[in-house]
Design an enzyme around this catalytic site. Sequence first.
Site, PDB file in Angstrom:
ATOM      1  NE  ARG A  15      -2.480   7.362  -4.358  1.00  0.00           N
ATOM      2  CZ  ARG A  15      -2.293   6.982  -3.106  1.00  0.00           C
ATOM      3  NH1 ARG A  15      -1.073   6.950  -2.605  1.00  0.00           N
ATOM      4  NH2 ARG A  15      -3.315   6.647  -2.334  1.00  0.00           N
ATOM      5  CG  ASP A  52       5.173   2.018   3.134  1.00  0.00           C
ATOM      6  OD1 ASP A  52       5.290   2.597   2.044  1.00  0.00           O
ATOM      7  OD2 ASP A  52       4.265   2.284   3.949  1.00  0.00           O
ATOM      8  CG  ASP A  56      -2.975   4.254   1.269  1.00  0.00           C
ATOM      9  OD1 ASP A  56      -3.222   4.880   0.224  1.00  0.00           O
ATOM     10  OD2 ASP A  56      -1.939   4.426   1.945  1.00  0.00           O
ATOM     11  CG  HIS A  82       3.232   2.472  -5.983  1.00  0.00           C
ATOM     12  ND1 HIS A  82       4.591   2.630  -5.759  1.00  0.00           N
ATOM     13  CD2 HIS A  82       2.619   2.767  -4.807  1.00  0.00           C
ATOM     14  CE1 HIS A  82       4.772   2.999  -4.505  1.00  0.00           C
ATOM     15  NE2 HIS A  82       3.611   3.083  -3.905  1.00  0.00           N
ATOM     16  CG  ASP A  83       2.877   7.196  -4.172  1.00  0.00           C
ATOM     17  OD1 ASP A  83       1.718   7.630  -4.308  1.00  0.00           O
ATOM     18  OD2 ASP A  83       3.437   7.094  -3.069  1.00  0.00           O
ATOM     19  CG  HIS A  99       0.396   2.633   8.838  1.00  0.00           C
ATOM     20  ND1 HIS A  99       1.179   3.632   8.301  1.00  0.00           N
ATOM     21  CD2 HIS A  99      -0.057   1.919   7.776  1.00  0.00           C
ATOM     22  CE1 HIS A  99       1.194   3.528   6.984  1.00  0.00           C
ATOM     23  NE2 HIS A  99       0.439   2.492   6.640  1.00  0.00           N
ATOM     24  CD  GLU A 121       7.794   5.078   0.726  1.00  0.00           C
ATOM     25  OE1 GLU A 121       7.040   5.768   0.017  1.00  0.00           O
ATOM     26  OE2 GLU A 121       7.555   4.851   1.920  1.00  0.00           O
ATOM     27  NE  ARG A 158       8.506   0.860  -1.691  1.00  0.00           N
ATOM     28  CZ  ARG A 158       7.505   1.538  -1.120  1.00  0.00           C
ATOM     29  NH1 ARG A 158       6.759   0.951  -0.182  1.00  0.00           N
ATOM     30  NH2 ARG A 158       7.239   2.786  -1.458  1.00  0.00           N
ATOM     31  CD  GLN A 188      -2.906   3.683   5.678  1.00  0.00           C
ATOM     32  OE1 GLN A 188      -2.765   4.908   5.611  1.00  0.00           O
ATOM     33  NE2 GLN A 188      -2.443   2.874   4.752  1.00  0.00           N
TER      34      GLN A 188
END
Length: 615
Positions: free
Chosen positions: A485, A256, A113, A365-366, A156, A298, A254, A224
């Site tokens: 992406r 996540d 991912d 990036h997303d 995760h 995030e 960061r 995950q």
Amino acid sequence: MNEFEKRLAKHYDELKWLYYELYGSDKQAFDYFCSMLGKCWAERNDLLRELDEAREKVPDWYAGNDILGMMMYTECFAKTLKGIESHLDYIQECGVTYLHLMPLLDTPKGRSDGGYAVSDFRKVRPDLGTMQDLAELSAKCHSLGISVCLDFVMNHTSEDHEWAKRARKGEKEFQDRYFFFDNWEIPRQFEQNLPEVFPTTAPGNFTFCEEAGKVVMTTFYPYQWDLNYRNPVVFNDMTENMLYLCNQGIDIIRLDAVPYIWKTLGTNCRNLPQVHTLVRIMRMAAEIVCPGTLLLGEVVMEPSKVVPYFGTVEKPECNMLYNVTTMASTWHTVATQDTRLMKHQLESVFALPKQYVFLNYLRCHDDIGWGLDYDFLRSFGIDEVAHKKYLNDYFKGDFKGSPSRGETYNDAPELGDARMCGTTASLCGLESADKDSAVKLDIMLHAFLFTQSGIPVLYSGDEIGQLNDYSYHDSPDPDKAADSRYVHRGAFHWEDAEKRGDMNTSQGKIFNAVHTLMTLRDTQSVFANEADTWLVETGNNHVLGIGRYYGEKTQKEKMLAFFNFSSEEQTFKTSENLTGIFEYNDMIKGERFTGDAEGNIRLEGYGFLWLLADL
């Protein structure tokens, strides 16, 4: 009493109270937690301790207008961590003082991912380098005044993590670190309240584990596995993993997917009160072990859900958060050429306390999720489903006259929803025929980005107008080929970067414009985070006006900024007096500005103005 003991004593009562509240007065777990903090502090090297000491003296060191961020994938920018180190001269030339390295910890090939399925939190992906390479890069960045940010995937682990491997073999201790169920009864009860994160590519929130013969919670992807933070062992060990990364020289952690980390049956398992307790404890852990380190949350949600993650002045949580709603509203405004939603959004942001530090960005990036204020848009007769379709059609280039080129991600027609992917330049239309107009829009959007309070963050390649990379469609990795992406996750084009000095190229025009904007922002006090900000009325829905004021005894500055989101020239009048007792100068042209004889201001299509007055 050493420095660690002083810091621990300062936070001890609150730390114990919150920990006991979560974990039922588990003294053994709490004592282990405190001893673990001491161990991590003892392992911190002298240079990092010196950096901690310097930053403790200036606790808002990260809130200055001289901070410019850039986020990048190691493999895309320079293939390896050593490669990034060899290109730090370019990063410095861009004016970057905050470098966000996208996920680079070990992940299983084909089930990562994008790096967010971590199999070992203390190992760098072998193709990118080693943990020593990361520590050496961080040290080199520190010597150049650059801070380093790294993702910490805390919701995760990969199914290939050691804990998951042992859980699959039936070891209860490790199954208790995740959410394992003997059958589908309880998972089905959870599903009644759980939305799907990726309804197309990963529907559902649970996966059957054949080897264990049980059902495991997998909110994001089947590979995950969600961690069970109700288990203090999980929290203790994950906090130690975070502090280990801090001790490699990482300045910004960061967090996540932080809203997801606490699960309770009968809820949507998002933003539960226990999440804030965990983040508060992590903030105190960082202040005890490595006070020069920051937490970046995030939280990709609407403002009412985002702001609580700052905590309070007395009990802070995250140091910084993403300004995701302004980003999405920006692209809405590009597609509609109507600034009313943006003005509505900025009113909320401008009303927040000035000590809140947001990371502002155009692209990352997303994907772009259309989490807009549809209650507000409905007052103009806009239907949510139809509007999302329009936005996606516009940015795919399917809408007549649209110059944009992008691709949708996780298209769910039954929900009338999809997300948008693409680089800033391609979404601005730089792949289309009218490149001059696209360059103007690209530069104007960066000017808008730099006008906002907080930390502007560039996505690597945007500084040279890098276009979409469609080669991912032909990837031998089926997961990558199916993930749009990757259209904006292409390799950095060094051959295009060589054109940055040529003003006859789009690369040169964008690079030099961004550099000029960055330099002005760096040198003018009016861009300080503590400056007053407000909306300036223009009487023209195509033109957005923003005011900034910064005042000290020795220096007072007032700025007026105007942005034309229309492709056509616009004429407007401002509610501010441009011909009063003080003069406004055009910051870009370096000359006085007054407007025409009638007080009108004209802006070319996708034009902008930065006006500054010394009071």
